[in-house]
Structure formats: C-alpha cells, structure tokens
Design a protein around this motif. Structure first.
Motif, mmCIF file in Angstrom:
data_model
loop_
_atom_site.group_PDB
_atom_site.id
_atom_site.type_symbol
_atom_site.label_atom_id
_atom_site.label_comp_id
_atom_site.label_asym_id
_atom_site.label_seq_id
_atom_site.Cartn_x
_atom_site.Cartn_y
_atom_site.Cartn_z
ATOM 1 N N GLU A 105 0.822 -1.210 0.000
ATOM 2 C CA GLU A 105 0.000 0.000 0.000
ATOM 3 C C GLU A 105 0.858 1.264 0.000
ATOM 4 O OE1 GLU A 105 -2.864 -0.199 3.130
ATOM 5 O OE2 GLU A 105 -3.867 -1.966 2.302
ATOM 6 N N THR A 106 2.041 1.179 0.587
ATOM 7 C CA THR A 106 2.964 2.318 0.555
ATOM 8 C C THR A 106 3.404 2.611 -0.878
ATOM 9 O OG1 THR A 106 3.782 1.809 2.780
ATOM 10 C CG2 THR A 106 5.173 3.199 1.395
ATOM 11 N N VAL A 107 3.653 1.545 -1.636
ATOM 12 C CA VAL A 107 4.046 1.711 -3.043
ATOM 13 C C VAL A 107 2.901 2.325 -3.840
ATOM 14 C CG1 VAL A 107 4.735 0.520 -5.153
ATOM 15 C CG2 VAL A 107 5.681 -0.203 -2.952
ATOM 16 N N TRP A 108 1.706 1.765 -3.697
ATOM 17 C CA TRP A 108 0.567 2.266 -4.478
ATOM 18 C C TRP A 108 0.225 3.706 -4.106
ATOM 19 C CZ3 TRP A 108 1.732 -1.029 -7.512
ATOM 20 C CH2 TRP A 108 1.515 -2.401 -7.430
ATOM 21 N N HIS A 109 0.454 4.065 -2.838
ATOM 22 C CA HIS A 109 0.106 5.416 -2.386
ATOM 23 C C HIS A 109 0.900 6.480 -3.143
ATOM 24 C CE1 HIS A 109 -1.369 8.498 0.342
ATOM 25 N NE2 HIS A 109 -0.123 8.931 0.487
ATOM 26 N N ARG A 110 2.110 6.139 -3.548
ATOM 27 C CA ARG A 110 2.939 7.114 -4.264
ATOM 28 C C ARG A 110 2.323 7.486 -5.612
ATOM 29 N NH1 ARG A 110 7.519 3.843 -2.499
ATOM 30 N NH2 ARG A 110 7.796 3.046 -4.622
ATOM 31 N N TYR A 111 1.507 6.598 -6.150
ATOM 32 C CA TYR A 111 0.928 6.838 -7.474
ATOM 33 C C TYR A 111 -0.572 7.134 -7.430
ATOM 34 C CZ TYR A 111 5.282 4.730 -9.124
ATOM 35 O OH TYR A 111 6.608 4.446 -9.366
ATOM 36 N N PHE A 112 -1.270 6.544 -6.479
ATOM 37 C CA PHE A 112 -2.737 6.599 -6.502
ATOM 38 C C PHE A 112 -3.331 7.216 -5.239
ATOM 39 C CE2 PHE A 112 -1.308 2.640 -8.664
ATOM 40 C CZ PHE A 112 -1.555 3.046 -9.970
ATOM 41 N N LEU B 256 -8.844 3.888 -6.721
ATOM 42 C CA LEU B 256 -7.964 2.735 -6.910
ATOM 43 C C LEU B 256 -7.281 2.364 -5.599
ATOM 44 C CD1 LEU B 256 -6.267 3.708 -10.292
ATOM 45 C CD2 LEU B 256 -7.789 1.758 -9.927
ATOM 46 N N GLU B 257 -6.741 3.364 -4.927
ATOM 47 C CA GLU B 257 -6.073 3.113 -3.651
ATOM 48 C C GLU B 257 -7.075 2.637 -2.605
ATOM 49 O OE1 GLU B 257 -2.894 5.424 -0.805
ATOM 50 O OE2 GLU B 257 -4.681 6.543 -1.424
ATOM 51 N N GLU B 258 -8.217 3.282 -2.559
ATOM 52 C CA GLU B 258 -9.235 2.928 -1.566
ATOM 53 C C GLU B 258 -9.735 1.499 -1.771
ATOM 54 O OE1 GLU B 258 -13.657 4.433 0.009
ATOM 55 O OE2 GLU B 258 -12.641 5.456 -1.656
ATOM 56 N N ASN B 259 -10.015 1.133 -3.014
ATOM 57 C CA ASN B 259 -10.540 -0.207 -3.295
ATOM 58 C C ASN B 259 -9.506 -1.288 -2.996
ATOM 59 O OD1 ASN B 259 -12.975 0.883 -4.121
ATOM 60 N ND2 ASN B 259 -12.420 0.902 -6.293
#
Length: 214
Positions: free
Chosen positions: A73-80, A85-88
């Motif tokens: 989730e840390t990785v995805w947070h940088r982009y989304f 997308l991040e929430e789902n």
C-alpha cells in the motif's frame, strides 16, 4: 515457544510462475516469499505432520501477509493517493483479514472443517490478488511513469492484460484451484482418519474397562 519451522517442503504444490511477476522488485520478492510459505503450509497440511507446526506456518503466513499489504500500500500510495484505486485496493486487503478472522473464530470453537476451508480461501485469494489486482496496479504505475494520466494508465493496463494474457491468467487460476482442492481433500481425509482412530481408541478403552469390571 517452538522454533519456527523453516523446513523446505519435499515438493511444491504451488510452483512460482513468471506470470506472478509485477516487475516491481520489492513486491515480487514479497510475493515469492508468500508463495514459499504457502507451499510449506500445503505440505504440512497434506502430509502426516504435527498439526502444531501447520498452525505455526499458518500464523507465519498471516503475519507476513499483513506486513506485505502494508508495504504494498505504501508503493501504491505514491501513485494513486486519494483515488478510488487506492481505496478499493485497501478495502480488498481489509476484507481478506475480515474473512480470516471469521475462520479463526470458527477454529477456536473447534470446527474441524475450518482449517481446510481457510487454506482453500488463502490459496485462491492470494493467487487471484497477485495475478489480477497487483499486476494491474503495477502496469498502471509503469504507464504513469512515462507521463500517462491515471485514466490513460488504466486503459493501458486493460489492453496489456486482455487477450492471451487474460487466457493465461484464467488458466493459472484454474490450475491453482485444482491444486488447492487436492490439498483440501487430503486434509479432509486425514481429519476423517483421525476421527475414526479416536473412535476405535475409545471403543477399545471402553471394552478394556468392561473386562476389568467383570
């Protein structure tokens, strides 16, 4: 506390496939470890091993999954960040542990079928999550790094994962489903055999007591 079981299984019920790779080294390394732990869990549950060790490996798998989700989730947070997308994706992780908690509650109540059902859930969920969700998110990040917007990245990921790739993913999920079913069947057979052995033991004990009383 017993030492952590690091014994490598004699066979891999769930071999690693390049189809699992996202192209993000950190995530791929963690996915490899998850699959390795899952293989050890499958081995312990399908072979004649101490149930205590199987439970320890299960706990290890859940602990590492929790760590992996936070890292991912840390990785995805940088982009989304702050997108659906991040929430789902986060909600999917939360749902995973909600299901696990339900299984664990049943285990604590002595439900014999729970361990097999939990194993089947873990196998199918993790395989689908890696093959479908994580690979899709990774493809989006690569597209965004080349200047695409989020919407364009979604379209690019959809194109990449369609056609032959989609067929391959479905085939892999089907294979993993069959492997999981085979392992679960072995687990159920072990449980039935243990129950029969216990009934025989109790019957013999009862007969022995009757003979002594007479």
């Amino acid at each position: 506390m017993p030492a952590k079981d690091n014994k490598k299984p004699e066979f891999e019920l769930f071999p690693w496939s390049s189809q699992f790779e996202t192209g993000i080294d950190q995530i791929d390394e963690q996915h490899r470890k998850l699959v390795a732990i899952l293989n050890r869990l499958a081995w312990h549950m399908s072979a004649e091993n101490d149930d205590l060790q199987a439970n320890e490996v299960l706990d290890e798998l859940l602990d590492y999954t929790h760590y992996h989700f936070r890292s991912e989730e840390t990785v995805w947070h940088r982009y989304f960040a702050d997108t659906s997308l991040e929430e789902n994706h986060h909600k999917a992780h939360e749902h995973f542990f909600e299901q696990v908690r339900l299984y664990q509650a049943r285990r604590e109540q002595g439900d014999e079928k729970t361990l097999a059902e939990m194993f089947d859930f873990l196998t199918r969920w993790l395989a689908f999550h890696i093959l479908e969700s994580d690979r899709r998110m990774a493809l989006m990040t690569f597209a965004m790094e080349t200047g695409h917007s989020v919407d364009e990245a979604i379209e690019e990921a959809d194109r990449t994962l369609s056609g032959t790739s989609s067929v391959m993913v479905k085939a892999l999920l089907e294979i993993y489903g069959k492997l999981s079913n085979s392992t679960v069947q072995l687990m159920k057979e072990r449980a039935v055999r243990r129950q029969l052995e216990e009934e025989v033991r109790q019957l013999r004990a009862s007969q022995g007591k009757g003979s002594a009383d007479s």
